[in-house]
Enzyme design. Sequence first.
Site, short mmCIF file in Angstrom:
data_model
loop_
_atom_site.label_atom_id
_atom_site.label_comp_id
_atom_site.label_asym_id
_atom_site.label_seq_id
_atom_site.Cartn_x
_atom_site.Cartn_y
_atom_site.Cartn_z
N ASP A 8 0.86 -1.18 0.00
CA ASP A 8 0.00 0.00 0.00
C ASP A 8 0.90 1.23 0.00
OD1 ASP A 8 -2.02 -1.81 0.18
OD2 ASP A 8 -2.79 -1.13 2.12
N ASP A 129 -15.23 -2.81 -1.22
CA ASP A 129 -14.80 -2.60 0.16
C ASP A 129 -16.03 -2.33 1.01
OD1 ASP A 129 -12.26 -2.68 -0.98
OD2 ASP A 129 -12.23 -0.51 -1.25
#
Length: 239
Positions: A8, A129
């Site tokens: 990330d 998500d």
Amino acid sequence: MILYPAIDLKDGQAVRLLRGEMEAATVFNDDPAAQAAAFVASGAEWIHLVDLNGAFAGTPVNAAPVEAILKAIDVPAQLGGGIRDMATIERWLDKGLARVILGTTAVENPTLVREAARAFPGQVAVGLDARNGLVATKGWAEETTLKVTDLARTFEDAGIAAIIYTDIDRDGAMGGPNIQATEALARAVSIPVIASGGVSSLDDLARLKATGVIAGAISGRALYDGAVDLAQALALMRG
């Protein structure tokens, strides 16, 4: 079942967030390309990338480290975060990404997802998500009233390569993935489902694999913290 080590990206560094909170970021490597190369050296067959700044900005922000990663590895990589138009999709695929992940776009512009999947077969995935089963967008900052399964089913005939399902409350928390919800989603659609968020042990991976319907798993913090040995995890996935 494929294991995707995660990198990330925030401000050019490899970080992990806790439950999607940008201010709760832990920096694990100042050199994301070196981190990617280390994952590949341990046997990783894919790399999962997220442009965290891009997810909030709505446009790519960490392009330089992503390009450095692509030059440093010889395995396919997928990227999500800030990819919201066809030009950006084409640009990333031209730079060598194997797959782009469309998250916010899947909610706000599903037509683009379909167009991209037709234009680039096998190279477009959807990132769903969720908090409590409801889809969140824009770097998880905005919640919707859409149920994950309902949205996933609308893409059944779109030709997308995969769905990456993240339980936000599990992400980075090292508390185990939401296996029940991930398995339910995988059984509800014919699209391959990749689990993301909360993988913290080899046992978590074994339980995801044991469902027989989950196509892959993404792991980040557990690999950085040493809770999961990548070589052992890859052997488990292949076994």
